[in-house]
Write a protein that holds these residues in place. Sequence first.
Motif, PDB file in Angstrom:
ATOM      1  N   ILE A 169     -32.880 -25.998 -36.596  1.00  0.00           N
ATOM      2  CA  ILE A 169     -33.053 -27.446 -36.759  1.00  0.00           C
ATOM      3  C   ILE A 169     -33.395 -28.099 -35.424  1.00  0.00           C
ATOM      4  N   TYR A 170     -32.718 -27.657 -34.349  1.00  0.00           N
ATOM      5  CA  TYR A 170     -33.011 -28.263 -33.049  1.00  0.00           C
ATOM      6  C   TYR A 170     -34.449 -27.981 -32.623  1.00  0.00           C
ATOM      7  N   GLU A 171     -34.925 -26.754 -32.830  1.00  0.00           N
ATOM      8  CA  GLU A 171     -36.304 -26.422 -32.458  1.00  0.00           C
ATOM      9  C   GLU A 171     -37.287 -27.340 -33.172  1.00  0.00           C
ATOM     10  N   GLY A 172     -37.045 -27.592 -34.456  1.00  0.00           N
ATOM     11  CA  GLY A 172     -37.938 -28.465 -35.204  1.00  0.00           C
ATOM     12  C   GLY A 172     -37.886 -29.900 -34.722  1.00  0.00           C
ATOM     13  N   VAL A 173     -36.681 -30.432 -34.549  1.00  0.00           N
ATOM     14  CA  VAL A 173     -36.526 -31.806 -34.073  1.00  0.00           C
ATOM     15  C   VAL A 173     -37.087 -31.947 -32.662  1.00  0.00           C
ATOM     16  N   PHE A 174     -36.849 -30.950 -31.822  1.00  0.00           N
ATOM     17  CA  PHE A 174     -37.353 -30.950 -30.446  1.00  0.00           C
ATOM     18  C   PHE A 174     -38.873 -31.117 -30.426  1.00  0.00           C
ATOM     19  N   GLU A 175     -39.569 -30.327 -31.228  1.00  0.00           N
ATOM     20  CA  GLU A 175     -41.030 -30.377 -31.224  1.00  0.00           C
ATOM     21  C   GLU A 175     -41.553 -31.704 -31.773  1.00  0.00           C
ATOM     22  N   LEU A 176     -40.940 -32.202 -32.820  1.00  0.00           N
ATOM     23  CA  LEU A 176     -41.373 -33.484 -33.383  1.00  0.00           C
ATOM     24  C   LEU A 176     -41.074 -34.629 -32.420  1.00  0.00           C
ATOM     25  N   ALA A 177     -39.915 -34.578 -31.738  1.00  0.00           N
ATOM     26  CA  ALA A 177     -39.566 -35.612 -30.764  1.00  0.00           C
ATOM     27  C   ALA A 177     -40.523 -35.584 -29.583  1.00  0.00           C
ATOM     28  N   THR A 178     -40.921 -34.389 -29.156  1.00  0.00           N
ATOM     29  CA  THR A 178     -41.854 -34.257 -28.035  1.00  0.00           C
ATOM     30  C   THR A 178     -43.203 -34.885 -28.372  1.00  0.00           C
ATOM     31  N   GLN A 179     -43.685 -34.641 -29.584  1.00  0.00           N
ATOM     32  CA  GLN A 179     -44.941 -35.266 -30.006  1.00  0.00           C
ATOM     33  C   GLN A 179     -44.808 -36.786 -30.052  1.00  0.00           C
ATOM     34  N   PHE A 180     -43.695 -37.261 -30.588  1.00  0.00           N
ATOM     35  CA  PHE A 180     -43.498 -38.702 -30.732  1.00  0.00           C
ATOM     36  C   PHE A 180     -43.461 -39.407 -29.380  1.00  0.00           C
ATOM     37  N   HIS A 181     -42.640 -38.928 -28.447  1.00  0.00           N
ATOM     38  CA  HIS A 181     -42.506 -39.695 -27.214  1.00  0.00           C
ATOM     39  C   HIS A 181     -43.665 -39.513 -26.244  1.00  0.00           C
ATOM     40  N   HIS A 182     -44.502 -38.502 -26.455  1.00  0.00           N
ATOM     41  CA  HIS A 182     -45.722 -38.395 -25.657  1.00  0.00           C
ATOM     42  C   HIS A 182     -46.864 -39.232 -26.241  1.00  0.00           C
ATOM     43  N   SER A 183     -46.732 -39.628 -27.474  1.00  0.00           N
ATOM     44  CA  SER A 183     -47.846 -40.338 -28.112  1.00  0.00           C
ATOM     45  C   SER A 183     -48.058 -41.705 -27.484  1.00  0.00           C
TER      46      SER A 183
END
Length: 284
Positions: A169-183
Amino acid sequence: MSLFPFPPFDFVIFPLMVLAFSLLLWVQWRRPLRRQRTSTLRRVVRNVGVSIPMFIVFRLLLIPVPLLTALWAERQEIGLLHWLFPETGGWQYVQGALGFLLFDYSYYWWHQATHYWPAFWRFHNVHHTDLDMDVSTAVRFHFSDMVVGAVFRALVVLVFGIGFWAAVIYEGVFELATQFHHSNTRLPKRVEDVLSKVIITPRLHGIHHSIIRDELNSNWGTVFSFWDRLHGTWRMDIPQDKIDIGVPAYRDEHELTFMKLLKMPFGPQRDWRLPNGERPETRT
C-alpha cells in the motif's frame, strides 16, 4: 511473464499510476500553477526517455526487493513492529498503520540524505536539473538513484518489520503522491492551504525545487507534510511565480539531453553556482 509477479502492484497500482499520470498531464495543462519556461512537449519526451531505464530498475528491484524482504521478515517475525505487537486480532491493523507511517518518516530522512551526501546527490541531481517542474518530473530519476533507494527501502522494511501489505500500500501511495506533488496543477488556494497541513502539495514541492538553497532545503516529505512541520522544515511563504526551478549550475537546456543526463552522475559535479558565478543561497 513478470520475473517477480506481484498482482496487487501489476494489476491495480500500476494502472492507477498510468491513469493518474495521464489525468495530471491534462489537469496541469488546463490549470497550470507556474508558467513553463521551456517546451513542455520536449521536456515530457525527455523525462519519459530518462525514465525508461529507471522503470526497468523500478520493476526489477524497487518493487520486488522491499516487498520480498517484507514477506520474509513477516514470516520470520523479524523487525520492531513484529516484536512489539501480536499478529492476532486488531493489532495487525495497528501494526500496518504504524508501518505505513514509519516508512514515510524514514523516507523524509532518506530524501535529505540524497541531498546532503555527495555520493547520493550526484544521482539525485538528475531529478533536480529539470528547468521546469510538472508531473513528468516525477519520473525523471536516474536508474542508479533507484538502485540505492531500493536497498534503503529493504533495510527500512527489515529494521521496522513492516508487513507485506503495508509495504504494498505504501509503494502505491508513494508513487501516486510523487506524481501529484510534482505536477504543475493549480489547486484552489483554500483547498491547498488545508491539504498542505497534512500532505505534500504542488506548491510545497515547487519551493523544494527552487534554485535557492535555503528554499531547496525545505518540504522534504513525500506523502505527509507533518514531518516537515515537526522538524521546522515546512514552508509555504514563496509565491510560485517567484520560484526559479532547477539547479544553478545547469541553466542551459542543451546540457540536459537524454544521454547527458544518463552520464551526469559519473562526471565532475558542479558547485552550487549560477553561470555568472553567483551563489543563490537565500532570497534577497
